[in-house]
Scaffold this active site. Sequence first.
Site, PDB file in Angstrom:
ATOM      1  N   LYS A  48       0.812  -1.222   0.000  1.00 42.02           N
ATOM      2  CA  LYS A  48       0.000   0.000   0.000  1.00 42.02           C
ATOM      3  C   LYS A  48       0.840   1.264   0.000  1.00 42.02           C
ATOM      4  O   LYS A  48       0.336   2.341  -0.320  1.00 42.02           O
ATOM      5  CB  LYS A  48      -0.980  -0.015   1.174  1.00 42.02           C
ATOM      6  CG  LYS A  48      -2.012  -1.119   1.081  1.00 42.02           C
ATOM      7  CD  LYS A  48      -2.903  -0.964  -0.155  1.00 42.02           C
ATOM      8  CE  LYS A  48      -3.925  -2.079  -0.257  1.00 42.02           C
ATOM      9  NZ  LYS A  48      -4.787  -1.984  -1.425  1.00 42.02           N
TER      10      LYS A  48
HETATM   11  N1  PMP Z   1      -3.344  -8.182   1.280  1.00 43.57           N
HETATM   12  C1  PMP Z   1      -3.473  -7.240   2.215  1.00 43.57           C
HETATM   13  C2  PMP Z   1      -2.934  -7.491   3.578  1.00 43.57           C
HETATM   14  C3  PMP Z   1      -4.120  -6.043   1.924  1.00 43.57           C
HETATM   15  O1  PMP Z   1      -4.259  -5.095   2.870  1.00 43.57           O
HETATM   16  C4  PMP Z   1      -4.653  -5.856   0.624  1.00 43.57           C
HETATM   17  C5  PMP Z   1      -5.382  -4.579   0.311  1.00 43.57           C
HETATM   18  N2  PMP Z   1      -6.747  -4.565   0.612  1.00 43.57           N
HETATM   19  C6  PMP Z   1      -4.501  -6.879  -0.320  1.00 43.57           C
HETATM   20  C7  PMP Z   1      -3.832  -8.016   0.038  1.00 43.57           C
HETATM   21  C8  PMP Z   1      -5.055  -6.789  -1.705  1.00 43.57           C
HETATM   22  O2  PMP Z   1      -4.451  -5.818  -2.505  1.00 43.57           O
HETATM   23  P1  PMP Z   1      -5.320  -4.952  -3.480  1.00 43.57           P
HETATM   24  O3  PMP Z   1      -6.190  -4.060  -2.634  1.00 43.57           O
HETATM   25  O4  PMP Z   1      -4.342  -4.182  -4.293  1.00 43.57           O
HETATM   26  O5  PMP Z   1      -6.162  -5.864  -4.303  1.00 43.57           O
END
Ligand code: PMP
Length: 344
Positions: A48
């Site tokens: 993130k």
């Molecule tokens: N794993 C974790 C721990 C996350 O916080 C997120 C984000 N929601 C994701 C995977 C998935 O990534 P994305 O939001 O880019 O699909």
Amino acid sequence: MKENIQVFDNVLQLIGKTPLIKLNSMTSGFNGEFYAKVEGFNPGHSSKDRIALHIIEEAERQGILKPGDTIIETTSGNTGFSIAMVSIIKGYECILAVSSKSSADKIDMLKSMGAKVYVCPAHVSADDPRSYYQVAKRLHEELKGSIYINQYFNQLNIDAHYSSTGPEIWKQTEGEITHLVACSGTGGTISGTAKFLKEQNPNIKVIGVDAFGSVLKKYHETREFDEAEIYPYRIEGLGKNLIPTATDFDLIDKFIKVTDEESAHTAREISKSEGLFVGYTSGAAMQALKQLNEEGEFKKGDKIVVIFPDHGSRYMSKIYSDKWMEKQGFFDSENEATVEAIQY
Ligand code: PMP
């Protein structure tokens, strides 16, 4: 390429360029070679960081943000931490509207990074003025010089991974990647990375990881929103009860679902066998690899990249707590707990 011995002007310069690490014991006996893109190496310990930096810098380029302005988001998770970190260095206020379901630890963590946290009641509907969505929206409307990140519905979330994660993986695999396996939450990671990779080689297969209790897989197959798919589950950050516009479903070849229990055990297994301390969704992604290998998805010579989204330290009171695992009914026998702590 930055080297670890380099000196940096600030922590933000360390975002991205995460290592690709070969998986050894976890994939022994599998067909193909497996590499993990370990996003816990970002300074905010998750993927993130990439979207926080990209979205904020894009707002700066467009002249929307000036020093002292405010950045707003609705999350108690990784995105909140990353936004708080970027805000510190760039001199912005950071406001995070979070649900009262968020643990005290998470709220304290965000506060330690200088964020102002609004704790909003969990059990009200999304359109209730007290919900964290509405509180964030209202603050954004009231505060001049503020931006609302809105990661589930922001195309810049996809762009962030299109311009960083995708090119990094292409370069790290010298263009030899055959499969990308990634968790889908907002869908930004998988969509942006897939977009870049498929532009280089349309034959690369992209597989999304979803949770039981989430609508994404069914939506991908039918393009219909099926409420019957939705029920509570434990993995945080993976799957969703709505269809995010930050997911480009056309770039994903298929989805695979994983259980809470198997993902938790698999994350613990990765830590113990690869020496990589990873989060719950990394366990989910690895669990997906196990299932895909059993289904015969991979063949000799394939080069598979799996994304491990965050660091294990965020889950000490969850999957890395034997008590928590036991409470969820995830241990079939007492012997399954970790090595005993020895007291002198
Ligand atoms: N794993 C974790 C721990 C996350 O916080 C997120 C984000 N929601 C994701 C995977 C998935 O990534 P994305 O939001 O880019 O699909």
